[in-house]
Design a protein around this motif. Sequence first.
Motif, PDB file in Angstrom:
ATOM      1  N   HIS A  48      46.742  29.536  39.122  1.00 21.11           N
ATOM      2  CA  HIS A  48      45.443  30.297  38.360  1.00 21.11           C
ATOM      3  C   HIS A  48      44.832  30.811  37.082  1.00 21.11           C
ATOM      4  O   HIS A  48      45.722  31.761  36.766  1.00 21.11           O
ATOM      5  N   VAL A  49      43.957  30.188  36.673  1.00 23.92           N
ATOM      6  CA  VAL A  49      43.607  30.468  35.451  1.00 23.92           C
ATOM      7  C   VAL A  49      42.357  31.297  34.830  1.00 23.92           C
ATOM      8  O   VAL A  49      41.770  30.342  35.743  1.00 23.92           O
ATOM      9  N   VAL A  50      42.407  31.524  33.903  1.00 25.16           N
ATOM     10  CA  VAL A  50      41.197  32.455  33.972  1.00 25.16           C
ATOM     11  C   VAL A  50      41.028  32.581  33.031  1.00 25.16           C
ATOM     12  O   VAL A  50      42.263  32.747  32.262  1.00 25.16           O
ATOM     13  N   THR A  51      39.436  32.332  33.245  1.00 22.96           N
ATOM     14  CA  THR A  51      38.945  32.481  31.477  1.00 22.96           C
ATOM     15  C   THR A  51      38.150  33.204  30.921  1.00 22.96           C
ATOM     16  O   THR A  51      36.791  33.726  31.885  1.00 22.96           O
ATOM     17  N   THR A  52      38.208  34.275  30.246  1.00 15.72           N
ATOM     18  CA  THR A  52      37.796  35.948  30.783  1.00 15.72           C
ATOM     19  C   THR A  52      36.292  35.274  29.149  1.00 15.72           C
ATOM     20  O   THR A  52      36.032  34.799  28.754  1.00 15.72           O
ATOM     21  N   THR A  53      35.691  36.853  28.967  1.00 13.17           N
ATOM     22  CA  THR A  53      34.110  36.698  28.774  1.00 13.17           C
ATOM     23  C   THR A  53      35.188  36.680  27.705  1.00 13.17           C
ATOM     24  O   THR A  53      35.746  37.498  26.755  1.00 13.17           O
ATOM     25  N   ALA A 125      41.022  42.664  31.826  1.00 13.37           N
ATOM     26  CA  ALA A 125      39.674  41.258  32.971  1.00 13.37           C
ATOM     27  C   ALA A 125      40.467  40.383  33.652  1.00 13.37           C
ATOM     28  O   ALA A 125      40.072  40.371  34.876  1.00 13.37           O
ATOM     29  N   ALA A 126      40.904  39.618  32.950  1.00 13.93           N
ATOM     30  CA  ALA A 126      41.758  38.701  33.433  1.00 13.93           C
ATOM     31  C   ALA A 126      42.768  39.253  35.049  1.00 13.93           C
ATOM     32  O   ALA A 126      42.767  37.964  35.763  1.00 13.93           O
ATOM     33  N   ILE A 127      43.227  39.983  34.337  1.00 11.61           N
ATOM     34  CA  ILE A 127      45.205  40.420  35.225  1.00 11.61           C
ATOM     35  C   ILE A 127      43.674  41.478  36.206  1.00 11.61           C
ATOM     36  O   ILE A 127      43.909  41.174  37.529  1.00 11.61           O
ATOM     37  N   ASP A 128      42.447  42.138  36.223  1.00 15.68           N
ATOM     38  CA  ASP A 128      41.714  42.025  37.477  1.00 15.68           C
ATOM     39  C   ASP A 128      41.437  41.141  38.191  1.00 15.68           C
ATOM     40  O   ASP A 128      41.087  40.842  39.106  1.00 15.68           O
ATOM     41  N   ASP A 129      40.771  39.688  37.274  1.00 12.30           N
ATOM     42  CA  ASP A 129      40.060  38.365  38.139  1.00 12.30           C
ATOM     43  C   ASP A 129      40.995  38.829  39.088  1.00 12.30           C
ATOM     44  O   ASP A 129      41.134  38.021  40.856  1.00 12.30           O
ATOM     45  N   ASN A 130      42.792  37.590  38.541  1.00 10.02           N
ATOM     46  CA  ASN A 130      43.455  37.276  38.924  1.00 10.02           C
ATOM     47  C   ASN A 130      44.124  38.338  40.942  1.00 10.02           C
ATOM     48  O   ASN A 130      44.351  37.817  41.601  1.00 10.02           O
ATOM     49  N   ALA A 131      43.497  39.927  40.232  1.00  9.57           N
ATOM     50  CA  ALA A 131      44.615  40.373  41.476  1.00  9.57           C
ATOM     51  C   ALA A 131      43.430  40.259  42.629  1.00  9.57           C
ATOM     52  O   ALA A 131      44.276  39.680  43.498  1.00  9.57           O
TER      53      ALA A 131
END
Length: 234
Positions: A48-53, A125-131
């Motif tokens: 899962h790849v998250v591009t942060t703000t 923020a990325a960790i929270d989104d992934n969770a």
Amino acid sequence: MKRAIPVVVLSIAGLVPVWLYQPSSGTSTVQATTPAPSTSSSGTSGTHVVTTTAIDTEKGPVQLQVTFAGTKITAVKMLQQPDHPQTTAAVPKLVAETLQAQSADIDTVSGATITSEAYKKSLQAAIDDNAKTASSSPAASASASAASASRTVDGTAVDTEKGTVQVQVTFEGDKIGAVRMLQQPNHPQTTAAVPKLVAETLQAQSADIDTVSGATITSEGYKESLQAAIDAKG
């Protein structure tokens, strides 16, 4: 029936505190410039790849791309960062600490406080989104379970003219999940080089990495010990 989950965007006025890490001689302003992280996932690899703000600071924008396997952070890429020597030197240390700590609870890098604080905020923020994604994704949960089966291998202790170099490598399946220095020369060049070597190892997933300028002997010993651990793992 799916229910829409309202999203409340809070505007926080004020200063980002940095006193937990070192005294501040000035102020730093951190402000998110986009409303939310963007995400993508791969059903086949379980990543899962998250591009942060993007976060604006007085030194320049900071933006991350974080790759997860389940809940494990496997890679961090800087998409935007301040164009400063302190930032260039700090980023490998921040990434290496992130991959070791598996959280945003990492130290601020001396001389790059503003960048460090923005990095940690963006990372969290990325960790929270992934969770949120992991908790609702069977594939992500399965990937996290597979990643939990780890094995730790000590590399060969390599004697160099600067001192002994030995690494301990933690494997998650066939993937290098973490590298820890068991022995290293007591030199400033080595201290500065190790985070870069670890970060490159976790990115390359092999001992085929660049020698760090100014720490050639330590780098060669590191790579030899690392390769021995990889070979021992089989």
